[in-house]
Each structure stands twice: as structure tokens, then as C-alpha cells.
Design a protein around this motif. Structure first.
Motif, mmCIF file in Angstrom:
data_model
loop_
_atom_site.group_PDB
_atom_site.id
_atom_site.type_symbol
_atom_site.label_atom_id
_atom_site.label_comp_id
_atom_site.label_asym_id
_atom_site.label_seq_id
_atom_site.Cartn_x
_atom_site.Cartn_y
_atom_site.Cartn_z
ATOM 1 N N LEU A 109 0.839 -1.199 0.000
ATOM 2 C CA LEU A 109 0.000 0.000 0.000
ATOM 3 C C LEU A 109 0.874 1.249 0.000
ATOM 4 C CD1 LEU A 109 -2.745 1.425 0.232
ATOM 5 C CD2 LEU A 109 -2.574 1.145 2.703
ATOM 6 N N GLY A 110 1.903 1.270 0.844
ATOM 7 C CA GLY A 110 2.809 2.420 0.891
ATOM 8 C C GLY A 110 3.553 2.628 -0.415
ATOM 9 N N CYS A 111 4.002 1.549 -1.025
ATOM 10 C CA CYS A 111 4.691 1.658 -2.311
ATOM 11 C C CYS A 111 3.741 2.148 -3.401
ATOM 12 C CB CYS A 111 5.297 0.314 -2.710
ATOM 13 S SG CYS A 111 6.733 -0.156 -1.744
ATOM 14 N N GLY A 112 2.515 1.685 -3.366
ATOM 15 C CA GLY A 112 1.524 2.154 -4.336
ATOM 16 C C GLY A 112 1.232 3.635 -4.175
ATOM 17 N N TRP A 113 1.134 4.068 -2.930
ATOM 18 C CA TRP A 113 0.919 5.494 -2.651
ATOM 19 C C TRP A 113 2.111 6.306 -3.168
ATOM 20 C CZ3 TRP A 113 3.866 8.816 0.330
ATOM 21 C CH2 TRP A 113 3.320 10.076 0.546
ATOM 22 N N TYR A 114 3.319 5.838 -2.901
ATOM 23 C CA TYR A 114 4.516 6.539 -3.344
ATOM 24 C C TYR A 114 4.583 6.602 -4.870
ATOM 25 C CZ TYR A 114 9.362 7.878 -3.966
ATOM 26 O OH TYR A 114 10.503 8.529 -4.358
ATOM 27 N N GLY A 115 4.241 5.506 -5.532
ATOM 28 C CA GLY A 115 4.238 5.482 -6.987
ATOM 29 C C GLY A 115 3.265 6.488 -7.575
ATOM 30 N N ALA A 116 2.103 6.607 -6.964
ATOM 31 C CA ALA A 116 1.133 7.602 -7.442
ATOM 32 C C ALA A 116 1.634 9.016 -7.157
ATOM 33 C CB ALA A 116 -0.221 7.377 -6.773
ATOM 34 N N LYS A 117 2.261 9.209 -6.020
ATOM 35 C CA LYS A 117 2.760 10.543 -5.637
ATOM 36 C C LYS A 117 3.863 11.014 -6.575
ATOM 37 C CE LYS A 117 4.622 13.013 -1.627
ATOM 38 N NZ LYS A 117 5.748 13.643 -2.247
ATOM 39 N N ILE A 118 4.828 10.129 -6.898
ATOM 40 C CA ILE A 118 5.933 10.577 -7.755
ATOM 41 C C ILE A 118 5.483 10.831 -9.191
ATOM 42 C CG2 ILE A 118 7.718 9.472 -6.366
ATOM 43 C CD1 ILE A 118 7.937 7.304 -8.542
ATOM 44 N N SER A 119 4.314 10.309 -9.555
ATOM 45 C CA SER A 119 3.795 10.572 -10.900
ATOM 46 C C SER A 119 2.955 11.843 -10.935
ATOM 47 C CB SER A 119 2.956 9.393 -11.378
ATOM 48 O OG SER A 119 1.701 9.371 -10.708
ATOM 49 N N GLY A 120 2.879 12.533 -9.812
ATOM 50 C CA GLY A 120 2.024 13.722 -9.763
ATOM 51 C C GLY A 120 0.550 13.369 -9.688
ATOM 52 N N TRP A 121 0.267 12.223 -9.139
ATOM 53 C CA TRP A 121 -1.094 11.689 -8.969
ATOM 54 C C TRP A 121 -1.784 11.427 -10.302
ATOM 55 C CZ3 TRP A 121 -1.347 9.921 -4.309
ATOM 56 C CH2 TRP A 121 -0.641 10.568 -3.291
ATOM 57 N N THR A 122 -0.970 11.190 -11.369
ATOM 58 C CA THR A 122 -1.570 10.824 -12.658
ATOM 59 C C THR A 122 -1.623 9.306 -12.828
ATOM 60 O OG1 THR A 122 0.577 10.982 -13.762
ATOM 61 C CG2 THR A 122 -0.815 12.951 -13.774
ATOM 62 N N ALA A 123 -0.734 8.577 -12.152
ATOM 63 C CA ALA A 123 -0.711 7.109 -12.241
ATOM 64 C C ALA A 123 -1.411 6.526 -11.014
ATOM 65 C CB ALA A 123 0.726 6.611 -12.346
ATOM 66 N N MET A 124 -2.697 6.757 -10.914
ATOM 67 C CA MET A 124 -3.449 6.282 -9.751
ATOM 68 C C MET A 124 -3.564 4.758 -9.731
ATOM 69 S SD MET A 124 -4.028 8.785 -7.840
ATOM 70 C CE MET A 124 -5.216 8.139 -6.712
ATOM 71 N N HIS A 125 -3.307 4.109 -10.864
ATOM 72 C CA HIS A 125 -3.347 2.644 -10.873
ATOM 73 C C HIS A 125 -2.297 2.070 -9.925
ATOM 74 C CE1 HIS A 125 -0.291 3.673 -13.865
ATOM 75 N NE2 HIS A 125 0.246 2.486 -13.610
ATOM 76 N N SER A 126 -1.237 2.800 -9.688
ATOM 77 C CA SER A 126 -0.224 2.352 -8.738
ATOM 78 C C SER A 126 -0.817 2.251 -7.332
ATOM 79 C CB SER A 126 0.954 3.329 -8.749
ATOM 80 O OG SER A 126 1.909 2.981 -7.789
ATOM 81 N N LEU A 127 -1.556 3.280 -6.937
ATOM 82 C CA LEU A 127 -2.206 3.270 -5.628
ATOM 83 C C LEU A 127 -3.273 2.182 -5.548
ATOM 84 C CD1 LEU A 127 -2.599 4.550 -2.837
ATOM 85 C CD2 LEU A 127 -4.180 6.158 -3.893
ATOM 86 N N TYR A 128 -4.055 2.043 -6.605
ATOM 87 C CA TYR A 128 -5.119 1.040 -6.606
ATOM 88 C C TYR A 128 -4.541 -0.379 -6.530
ATOM 89 C CZ TYR A 128 -7.855 5.017 -8.331
ATOM 90 O OH TYR A 128 -8.440 6.239 -8.482
ATOM 91 N N ALA A 129 -3.461 -0.627 -7.277
ATOM 92 C CA ALA A 129 -2.844 -1.952 -7.249
ATOM 93 C C ALA A 129 -2.233 -2.229 -5.874
ATOM 94 C CB ALA A 129 -1.780 -2.053 -8.335
ATOM 95 N N GLY A 130 -1.582 -1.231 -5.289
ATOM 96 C CA GLY A 130 -1.013 -1.408 -3.954
ATOM 97 C C GLY A 130 -2.086 -1.668 -2.916
ATOM 98 N N ALA A 131 -3.184 -0.932 -3.016
ATOM 99 C CA ALA A 131 -4.286 -1.129 -2.069
ATOM 100 C C ALA A 131 -4.948 -2.496 -2.270
ATOM 101 C CB ALA A 131 -5.318 -0.016 -2.224
ATOM 102 N N GLY A 132 -5.131 -2.891 -3.512
ATOM 103 C CA GLY A 132 -5.747 -4.198 -3.791
ATOM 104 C C GLY A 132 -4.874 -5.352 -3.337
ATOM 105 N N GLY A 133 -3.574 -5.275 -3.648
ATOM 106 C CA GLY A 133 -2.650 -6.322 -3.209
ATOM 107 C C GLY A 133 -2.543 -6.362 -1.696
#
Length: 147
Positions: free
Chosen positions: A41-65
Motif C-alpha cells: 500500500l505504501g509503495c503504491g501510494w509513493y508510486g502515485a505521488k511521484i507521478s504527480g497523482w496521474t498514475a493512480m493505478h499504482s495506488l489502486y494496485a497497492g491497495a488491492g494487493g
């Protein structure tokens, strides 16, 4: 599957020692699964943050996993051997899949300038997943010695 009041009872009830004899100590395994889930979840949040919140799939995948691993962790502390075995083995399969997927993503993004910002995240996620898989192996219940 227990839910609501039954789940609370299954998680916190005092059980007779004879009932618990066939259920291994699930606390270490549940902690590894929950910790790995929070890590994803933390890595997914970080991935979305470094993309400027444009790659929200990173957060969704982290939350789902993370949620899937959390459910497996809850199953391990359900108080019944069958739930324990399901939670542990599905959790192991998920951890193996996460390790393979993040390793593949790291390999595919290595040396690609357009994906250079994601490469370190994939490496960390793969490393964390392999570490969690190793911890699950380390906390594996010891078999009964035959006499």
C-alpha cells in the motif's frame, strides 16, 4: 467464513488447549502478511505521488494487493486449521506472484529512459516481496518429530 460477531469471537476467544493443538501459532504469519500488505500500500501510494497523482493505478494496485494479503492474514488467525491453511497458502501464492511481477517490471524498465523514475520502486517492491516470502518460510511451523 466467519464474519461480524463470529469473526471477533474467532479472533479473540480463549480456546481450550486441546482445540488449539492442531492449529499452529498464526501470529507471526499474520504479521508478515499484514506487514507486506501495508508495504505494498505504501509503495503504491509513493508510486502515485511521484507521478504527480496521474498514475493512480499504482495506488489502486497497492491497495488491492495489500487488501488481499490482509484478508489472508485474517484467515490465518481464524482459529480453525482449514482457515489457517487457506490463508497461508493463498498468501504464499500472492507473495510469489508479486515477487515475479515486480521483478519482471524492474527488468523491463531497466535502462529505459521513459521508465527510469519507476525502476527503483519496482526493485524495492520486488525486494520487499522476496523478503516477505523468506519470512513466511522462516516462520513455517516445525513438523512433529516421529518417534
Amino acid at each position: 467464513i466467519p464474519h461480524g460477531r463470529e469473526l471477533r469471537f474467532a479472533l479473540f476467544a480463549r480456546r481450550h488447549p486441546q482445540q488449539m493443538a492442531d492449529v499452529p501459532n498464526a501470529a507471526p504469519v499474520a504479521c508478515v502478511l499484514a506487514g507486506h500488505g501495508l508495504f505494498l500500500l505504501g509503495c503504491g501510494w509513493y508510486g502515485a505521488k511521484i507521478s504527480g497523482w496521474t498514475a493512480m493505478h499504482s495506488l489502486y494496485a497497492g491497495a488491492g494487493g495489500g487488501a488481499a494479503l490482509g484478508v489472508c492474514g485474517l484467515l490465518t488467525v481464524g482459529g480453525k486449521r482449514k482457515l489457517y491453511m487457506i490463508g497461508v497458502h493463498v498468501g504464499l501464492l500472492l507473495q510469489l506472484a508479486f515477487s515475479a511481477v515486480f521483478g519482471l517490471q524492474a527488468w523491463r524498465s531497466y535502462g529505459v529512459p521513459a521508465k527510469a523514475d519507476r525502476f527503483p520502486l519496482f526493485v524495492v517492491m520486488c525486494g520487499g516481496s522476496v523478503l516477505a516470502l523468506g519470512l513466511m518460510r522462516a516462520f513455517k511451523p516445525k513438523g512433529k518429530e516421529k518417534k
